[in-house]
Enzyme design. Sequence first.
Site, PDB file in Angstrom:
ATOM      1  N   ASN A  18       0.838  -1.209   0.000  1.00  0.00           N
ATOM      2  CA  ASN A  18       0.000   0.000   0.000  1.00  0.00           C
ATOM      3  C   ASN A  18       0.870   1.255   0.000  1.00  0.00           C
ATOM      4  O   ASN A  18       0.565   2.228  -0.695  1.00  0.00           O
ATOM      5  CB  ASN A  18      -0.948   0.005   1.195  1.00  0.00           C
ATOM      6  N   MET A  94       0.795  -2.959  12.264  1.00  0.00           N
ATOM      7  CA  MET A  94       0.176  -4.037  13.025  1.00  0.00           C
ATOM      8  C   MET A  94       0.131  -3.798  14.536  1.00  0.00           C
ATOM      9  O   MET A  94      -0.078  -4.728  15.303  1.00  0.00           O
ATOM     10  CB  MET A  94       0.884  -5.372  12.735  1.00  0.00           C
ATOM     11  N   LEU A  97      -2.920   1.369  18.224  1.00  0.00           N
ATOM     12  CA  LEU A  97      -2.502   2.662  18.785  1.00  0.00           C
ATOM     13  C   LEU A  97      -3.322   2.983  20.024  1.00  0.00           C
ATOM     14  O   LEU A  97      -4.532   2.757  20.063  1.00  0.00           O
ATOM     15  CB  LEU A  97      -2.686   3.759  17.735  1.00  0.00           C
ATOM     16  N   HIS A 113      -8.359  -1.156   5.900  1.00  0.00           N
ATOM     17  CA  HIS A 113      -8.702  -2.432   6.537  1.00  0.00           C
ATOM     18  C   HIS A 113      -9.274  -3.369   5.475  1.00  0.00           C
ATOM     19  O   HIS A 113     -10.119  -2.962   4.679  1.00  0.00           O
ATOM     20  CB  HIS A 113      -9.718  -2.189   7.659  1.00  0.00           C
ATOM     21  N   THR A 145     -10.250   6.175  15.157  1.00  0.00           N
ATOM     22  CA  THR A 145     -10.658   6.663  16.477  1.00  0.00           C
ATOM     23  C   THR A 145     -10.112   5.679  17.514  1.00  0.00           C
ATOM     24  O   THR A 145      -9.420   4.729  17.145  1.00  0.00           O
ATOM     25  CB  THR A 145     -12.201   6.728  16.573  1.00  0.00           C
ATOM     26  N   LEU A 148     -11.098   0.071  17.850  1.00  0.00           N
ATOM     27  CA  LEU A 148     -10.391  -0.679  16.805  1.00  0.00           C
ATOM     28  C   LEU A 148     -11.230  -0.786  15.530  1.00  0.00           C
ATOM     29  O   LEU A 148     -12.389  -1.199  15.564  1.00  0.00           O
ATOM     30  CB  LEU A 148     -10.058  -2.088  17.314  1.00  0.00           C
ATOM     31  N   ASP A 149     -10.608  -0.423  14.386  1.00  0.00           N
ATOM     32  CA  ASP A 149     -11.240  -0.524  13.066  1.00  0.00           C
ATOM     33  C   ASP A 149     -12.620   0.134  13.032  1.00  0.00           C
ATOM     34  O   ASP A 149     -13.571  -0.384  12.424  1.00  0.00           O
ATOM     35  CB  ASP A 149     -11.324  -1.999  12.603  1.00  0.00           C
ATOM     36  N   GLU A 178      -7.178  -2.366  -2.853  1.00  0.00           N
ATOM     37  CA  GLU A 178      -6.615  -1.447  -1.847  1.00  0.00           C
ATOM     38  C   GLU A 178      -5.651  -0.464  -2.490  1.00  0.00           C
ATOM     39  O   GLU A 178      -5.588   0.703  -2.124  1.00  0.00           O
ATOM     40  CB  GLU A 178      -5.866  -2.229  -0.758  1.00  0.00           C
TER      41      GLU A 178
HETATM   42  C1  GRF Z   1      -3.392  -4.806   3.924  1.00  0.00           C
HETATM   43  O1  GRF Z   1      -4.210  -5.901   3.674  1.00  0.00           O
HETATM   44  C2  GRF Z   1      -4.159  -3.775   4.718  1.00  0.00           C
HETATM   45  O2  GRF Z   1      -5.521  -3.767   4.436  1.00  0.00           O
HETATM   46  C3  GRF Z   1      -3.940  -4.238   6.137  1.00  0.00           C
HETATM   47  O3  GRF Z   1      -2.623  -4.727   6.161  1.00  0.00           O
HETATM   48  C4  GRF Z   1      -2.229  -5.149   4.853  1.00  0.00           C
HETATM   49  C5  GRF Z   1      -0.977  -4.401   4.519  1.00  0.00           C
HETATM   50  O4  GRF Z   1      -0.385  -4.828   3.357  1.00  0.00           O
HETATM   51  N1  GRF Z   1      -4.182  -3.162   7.073  1.00  0.00           N
HETATM   52  P1  GRF Z   1       0.887  -4.048   2.796  1.00  0.00           P
HETATM   53  O5  GRF Z   1       1.949  -4.054   3.886  1.00  0.00           O
HETATM   54  O6  GRF Z   1       0.465  -2.666   2.421  1.00  0.00           O
HETATM   55  O7  GRF Z   1       1.315  -4.870   1.599  1.00  0.00           O
END
Ligand code: GRF
Length: 203
Positions: A18, A94, A97, A113, A145, A148-149, A178
């Site tokens: 991402n 991961m 926060l 997410h 916020t 979580l999620d 994404e």
């Molecule tokens: C993605 O699936 C995102 O939705 C989740 O963690 C993953 C991250 O993938 N929060 P990357 O590190 O961007 O490849």
Amino acid sequence: MIEANLNLVVLISGGGTNLQSIIDKISSGTLNAKISAVISSCEDAFGLKRARDAEIPTVVISPNTFDSKIEYENHLITAVSSYKPGLVVLAGFMKILGKRFVTEFHDKIVNIHPSLLPKYKGLNTHQRALDAGDHVHGATVHYVTAELDDGPIILQAEVSVVSRDDAETLQKKVLREEHKLYPAAIQLIATGNVSFKTLSEST
Ligand code: GRF
């Protein structure tokens, strides 16, 4: 209102695909932002290499090197603040926060997410969508916020679930979406078309 160049600090823990999609859209001029730093919770995250290749400053702040969660969070807040971000972008970060971080950067943190929130907060979203027999799955970009999620949803993308899908194929399909969704959502913020306040007021 168009912000000339939205200043991003991107937080990662892993592969950083991402992050790469955001870097690529900035390079091609379709995302009106700059990344002033990439901060990783993990020293061997591949995303750090992606950042270095793009000549973006990198910082590793690993929770394991602190005596307490509070110390870790304080350190993270100080590091992120030093770049004066207009937006803190969680991209596969991961760590959950704490309240202090969320309060400090209130209405300036976004996350992606891999589910159609509010469905499947937390982990293993693809398997959970399969187990539930969903025909449609996807991804969500939302403001962060203290829950979580949770937090106001900015954009979502859907993918179809077919009978031959397993968690791996579904993850690949969602990740492809994404990579379009996250830069598009950040661009909405960069151009002033979306804000925490407007989304909160409309729900
Ligand atoms: C993605 O699936 C995102 O939705 C989740 O963690 C993953 C991250 O993938 N929060 P990357 O590190 O961007 O490849």
